[in-house]
Design a protein around this motif. Structure first.
Motif, PDB file in Angstrom:
ATOM      1  N   LEU A 197       0.823  -1.195   0.000  1.00  0.00           N
ATOM      2  CA  LEU A 197       0.000   0.000   0.000  1.00  0.00           C
ATOM      3  C   LEU A 197       0.862   1.253   0.000  1.00  0.00           C
ATOM      4  O   LEU A 197       0.573   2.226  -0.716  1.00  0.00           O
ATOM      5  N   ARG A 198       1.923   1.234   0.791  1.00  0.00           N
ATOM      6  CA  ARG A 198       2.800   2.412   0.862  1.00  0.00           C
ATOM      7  C   ARG A 198       3.440   2.714  -0.485  1.00  0.00           C
ATOM      8  O   ARG A 198       3.806   3.867  -0.757  1.00  0.00           O
ATOM      9  N   GLU A 199       3.579   1.709  -1.344  1.00  0.00           N
ATOM     10  CA  GLU A 199       4.144   1.943  -2.675  1.00  0.00           C
ATOM     11  C   GLU A 199       3.240   2.833  -3.522  1.00  0.00           C
ATOM     12  O   GLU A 199       3.697   3.463  -4.478  1.00  0.00           O
ATOM     13  N   ALA A 205       2.660  12.517   1.514  1.00  0.00           N
ATOM     14  CA  ALA A 205       1.188  12.523   1.474  1.00  0.00           C
ATOM     15  C   ALA A 205       0.617  13.049   2.786  1.00  0.00           C
ATOM     16  O   ALA A 205       1.195  12.872   3.852  1.00  0.00           O
ATOM     17  N   ARG A 206      -0.550  13.675   2.669  1.00  0.00           N
ATOM     18  CA  ARG A 206      -1.259  14.189   3.829  1.00  0.00           C
ATOM     19  C   ARG A 206      -2.400  13.248   4.201  1.00  0.00           C
ATOM     20  O   ARG A 206      -2.950  12.534   3.359  1.00  0.00           O
ATOM     21  N   LEU A 207      -2.758  13.258   5.476  1.00  0.00           N
ATOM     22  CA  LEU A 207      -3.830  12.391   5.980  1.00  0.00           C
ATOM     23  C   LEU A 207      -4.818  13.213   6.788  1.00  0.00           C
ATOM     24  O   LEU A 207      -4.433  14.034   7.622  1.00  0.00           O
ATOM     25  N   LEU A 208      -6.100  12.980   6.517  1.00  0.00           N
ATOM     26  CA  LEU A 208      -7.162  13.530   7.348  1.00  0.00           C
ATOM     27  C   LEU A 208      -8.038  12.380   7.818  1.00  0.00           C
ATOM     28  O   LEU A 208      -8.589  11.645   7.005  1.00  0.00           O
ATOM     29  N   VAL A 209      -8.139  12.209   9.126  1.00  0.00           N
ATOM     30  CA  VAL A 209      -9.145  11.335   9.717  1.00  0.00           C
ATOM     31  C   VAL A 209     -10.100  12.292  10.407  1.00  0.00           C
ATOM     32  O   VAL A 209      -9.785  12.834  11.473  1.00  0.00           O
ATOM     33  N   ALA A 210     -11.224  12.559   9.767  1.00  0.00           N
ATOM     34  CA  ALA A 210     -12.111  13.628  10.212  1.00  0.00           C
ATOM     35  C   ALA A 210     -12.478  13.470  11.680  1.00  0.00           C
ATOM     36  O   ALA A 210     -12.838  12.388  12.139  1.00  0.00           O
ATOM     37  N   ARG A 212     -10.493  13.503  14.075  1.00  0.00           N
ATOM     38  CA  ARG A 212      -9.477  12.786  14.844  1.00  0.00           C
ATOM     39  C   ARG A 212      -8.051  13.303  14.565  1.00  0.00           C
ATOM     40  O   ARG A 212      -7.296  13.541  15.486  1.00  0.00           O
ATOM     41  N   TYR A 213      -7.692  13.449  13.305  1.00  0.00           N
ATOM     42  CA  TYR A 213      -6.288  13.728  12.980  1.00  0.00           C
ATOM     43  C   TYR A 213      -6.186  14.445  11.637  1.00  0.00           C
ATOM     44  O   TYR A 213      -6.932  14.137  10.701  1.00  0.00           O
ATOM     45  N   ALA A 214      -5.242  15.374  11.547  1.00  0.00           N
ATOM     46  CA  ALA A 214      -4.906  16.021  10.273  1.00  0.00           C
ATOM     47  C   ALA A 214      -3.414  16.305  10.282  1.00  0.00           C
ATOM     48  O   ALA A 214      -2.904  16.962  11.191  1.00  0.00           O
ATOM     49  N   GLY A 215      -2.706  15.773   9.302  1.00  0.00           N
ATOM     50  CA  GLY A 215      -1.265  15.971   9.250  1.00  0.00           C
ATOM     51  C   GLY A 215      -0.619  15.046   8.242  1.00  0.00           C
ATOM     52  O   GLY A 215      -1.227  14.644   7.249  1.00  0.00           O
ATOM     53  N   SER A 216       0.603  14.689   8.527  1.00  0.00           N
ATOM     54  CA  SER A 216       1.362  13.817   7.633  1.00  0.00           C
ATOM     55  C   SER A 216       0.838  12.383   7.694  1.00  0.00           C
ATOM     56  O   SER A 216       0.559  11.867   8.782  1.00  0.00           O
ATOM     57  N   PHE A 217       0.731  11.747   6.534  1.00  0.00           N
ATOM     58  CA  PHE A 217       0.327  10.337   6.518  1.00  0.00           C
ATOM     59  C   PHE A 217       1.364   9.483   7.234  1.00  0.00           C
ATOM     60  O   PHE A 217       1.025   8.576   7.993  1.00  0.00           O
ATOM     61  N   ALA A 218       2.631   9.790   7.013  1.00  0.00           N
ATOM     62  CA  ALA A 218       3.711   8.990   7.598  1.00  0.00           C
ATOM     63  C   ALA A 218       3.689   9.027   9.121  1.00  0.00           C
ATOM     64  O   ALA A 218       4.084   8.057   9.781  1.00  0.00           O
ATOM     65  N   ASP A 219       3.203  10.129   9.701  1.00  0.00           N
ATOM     66  CA  ASP A 219       3.219  10.281  11.155  1.00  0.00           C
ATOM     67  C   ASP A 219       1.885   9.950  11.816  1.00  0.00           C
ATOM     68  O   ASP A 219       1.760  10.026  13.039  1.00  0.00           O
ATOM     69  N   GLY A 220       0.874   9.578  11.027  1.00  0.00           N
ATOM     70  CA  GLY A 220      -0.472   9.447  11.570  1.00  0.00           C
ATOM     71  C   GLY A 220      -0.794   8.116  12.204  1.00  0.00           C
ATOM     72  O   GLY A 220      -1.798   7.992  12.914  1.00  0.00           O
ATOM     73  N   ASP A 269       1.867  12.162 -11.026  1.00  0.00           N
ATOM     74  CA  ASP A 269       2.814  11.042 -11.095  1.00  0.00           C
ATOM     75  C   ASP A 269       2.150   9.700 -10.784  1.00  0.00           C
ATOM     76  O   ASP A 269       2.817   8.665 -10.763  1.00  0.00           O
ATOM     77  N   GLY A 270       0.826   9.704 -10.510  1.00  0.00           N
ATOM     78  CA  GLY A 270       0.122   8.460 -10.228  1.00  0.00           C
ATOM     79  C   GLY A 270       0.179   8.035  -8.780  1.00  0.00           C
ATOM     80  O   GLY A 270      -0.385   6.995  -8.422  1.00  0.00           O
ATOM     81  N   LEU A 271       0.831   8.810  -7.927  1.00  0.00           N
ATOM     82  CA  LEU A 271       0.902   8.482  -6.499  1.00  0.00           C
ATOM     83  C   LEU A 271      -0.192   9.221  -5.735  1.00  0.00           C
ATOM     84  O   LEU A 271      -0.621  10.319  -6.117  1.00  0.00           O
ATOM     85  N   ILE A 272      -0.640   8.605  -4.661  1.00  0.00           N
ATOM     86  CA  ILE A 272      -1.678   9.201  -3.823  1.00  0.00           C
ATOM     87  C   ILE A 272      -1.062  10.316  -2.980  1.00  0.00           C
ATOM     88  O   ILE A 272      -0.079  10.105  -2.272  1.00  0.00           O
ATOM     89  N   ARG A 273      -1.670  11.507  -3.065  1.00  0.00           N
ATOM     90  CA  ARG A 273      -1.141  12.677  -2.372  1.00  0.00           C
ATOM     91  C   ARG A 273      -1.890  12.995  -1.077  1.00  0.00           C
ATOM     92  O   ARG A 273      -1.361  13.668  -0.192  1.00  0.00           O
ATOM     93  N   ARG A 274      -3.141  12.534  -0.994  1.00  0.00           N
ATOM     94  CA  ARG A 274      -3.939  12.851   0.195  1.00  0.00           C
ATOM     95  C   ARG A 274      -4.975  11.761   0.397  1.00  0.00           C
ATOM     96  O   ARG A 274      -5.586  11.274  -0.553  1.00  0.00           O
TER      97      ARG A 274
END
Length: 297
Positions: A197-199, A205-210, A212-220, A269-274
């Motif tokens: 999945l990480r590939e 990438a950014r992550l929002l868990v409404a 609950r969390y908003a920030g970096s996907f890597a740190d979430g 580039d085909g990668l997921i950004r958010r």
């Protein structure tokens, strides 16, 4: 101490009001923006802005109209960024006073919530607030920063246009590459193939868990949360308000039930950004159209 006490009282009133008003705010913002996910993002931003402004809020005014006004303005800001206010600005040059339809006549029906996307923002807001939320002309005028005459004119124009519309135009379909990435995301998530999945996901990438969390996907810690869930869950490809999306399903009493929706944005580039996960927002499940296109079995 007196100022702190006033703020505490306002905060408690704020919490009580949004607990009752939030589904309505989301419904309005979803229909203004055309997306239940964009609508939730707008509501969250609006509530954050409202919280920051509590210390200067006039206690003599009711909270609900104030919150609606902030959410409305956030919707307009989003629409401006989408460059869809060109028509609305042209419409603003039209005279405010035209011969209106009878305002007490039959309403346009439930389909209005989707058809309004064909209207400029001012007409869209006036039709929604009057024909869906039953606001008075005076309340609408204050909310959209207009006059009662201006609201009547916008209602007349909006209703006339809606009467000639048959259905909402089809949403643009994603590219084959994006469809492939979306499918791979669902398949690897369901297998809990976190490395695979990480590939698919950009390193920044950014992550929002409404709610609950908003920030970096890597740190979430997002993937770890799903791996530890006690309920039996599964992702499925589907449609959310007519656009391709991901639906979260939970297994209850031997049947799969919709628990939430997940929206992903992809770069060139085909990668997921958010990634935006709305499983903690149950009001979204009844605010729009959510369809599962693939079996969860």
């Amino acid at each position: 101490m007196e100022d702190a006490g006033k703020f505490d009282a306002r905060y408690l009133a704020f919490l009580e009001t949004i607990s009752q008003l939030r589904p309505q705010l989301h419904r309005y913002c979803s229909r203004m923006t055309g997306s239940i996910t964009d609508g939730e993002d707008v509501v969250q931003d609006a509530l954050f802005r409202a919280y920051r402004g509590l210390d200067t809020y006039d206690d003599s005014r009711p909270l609900a109209p104030w919150l609606f006004r902030i959410a409305h303005n956030q919707c307009i800001d989003l629409l401006r960024r989408r460059n869809v206010r060109v028509e609305a600005e042209a419409t603003a040059a039209e005279p405010d006073f035209v011969v209106p339809h009878e305002l007490s006549g039959a309403r346009v029906g439930p389909a209005v919530e989707h058809l309004v996307l064909n209207l400029p923002p001012k007409e869209r807001a006036c039709v929604l607030l009057k024909d869906v939320f039953d606001y008075s002309l005076e309340e609408i005028a204050e909310l959209v920063d207009s006059t009662v005459g201006g609201v009547k004119a916008a209602l007349n124009r909006g209703r006339s246009k809606l009467a000639s519309l048959n259905e909402r135009s089809a949403a643009p379909r994603p590219t084959p590459q994006n469809q492939k990435i979306l499918r791979l995301y669902v398949e690897r998530f369901n297998r809990q193939d976190w490395d695979g999945l990480r590939e698919l996901i950009s390193a920044d990438a950014r992550l929002l868990v409404a709610d609950r969390y908003a920030g970096s996907f890597a740190d979430g810690g997002y993937l770890g949360v799903y791996s530890r869930m006690r309920v039996t869950w599964r992702l499925a490809l589907g449609e959310v308000d007519g656009e391709p999306g991901i639906v979260l399903l939970n297994l209850r009493d031997g049947a799969w039930e919709i628990e939430g929706v997940i929206h992903v944005d992809m770069g060139a580039d085909g990668l997921i950004r958010r990634i935006a996960d709305y499983q903690h927002c149950p009001w979204m499940l009844t605010a729009g159209s959510i369809i599962v296109r693939e079996s969860a079995a």
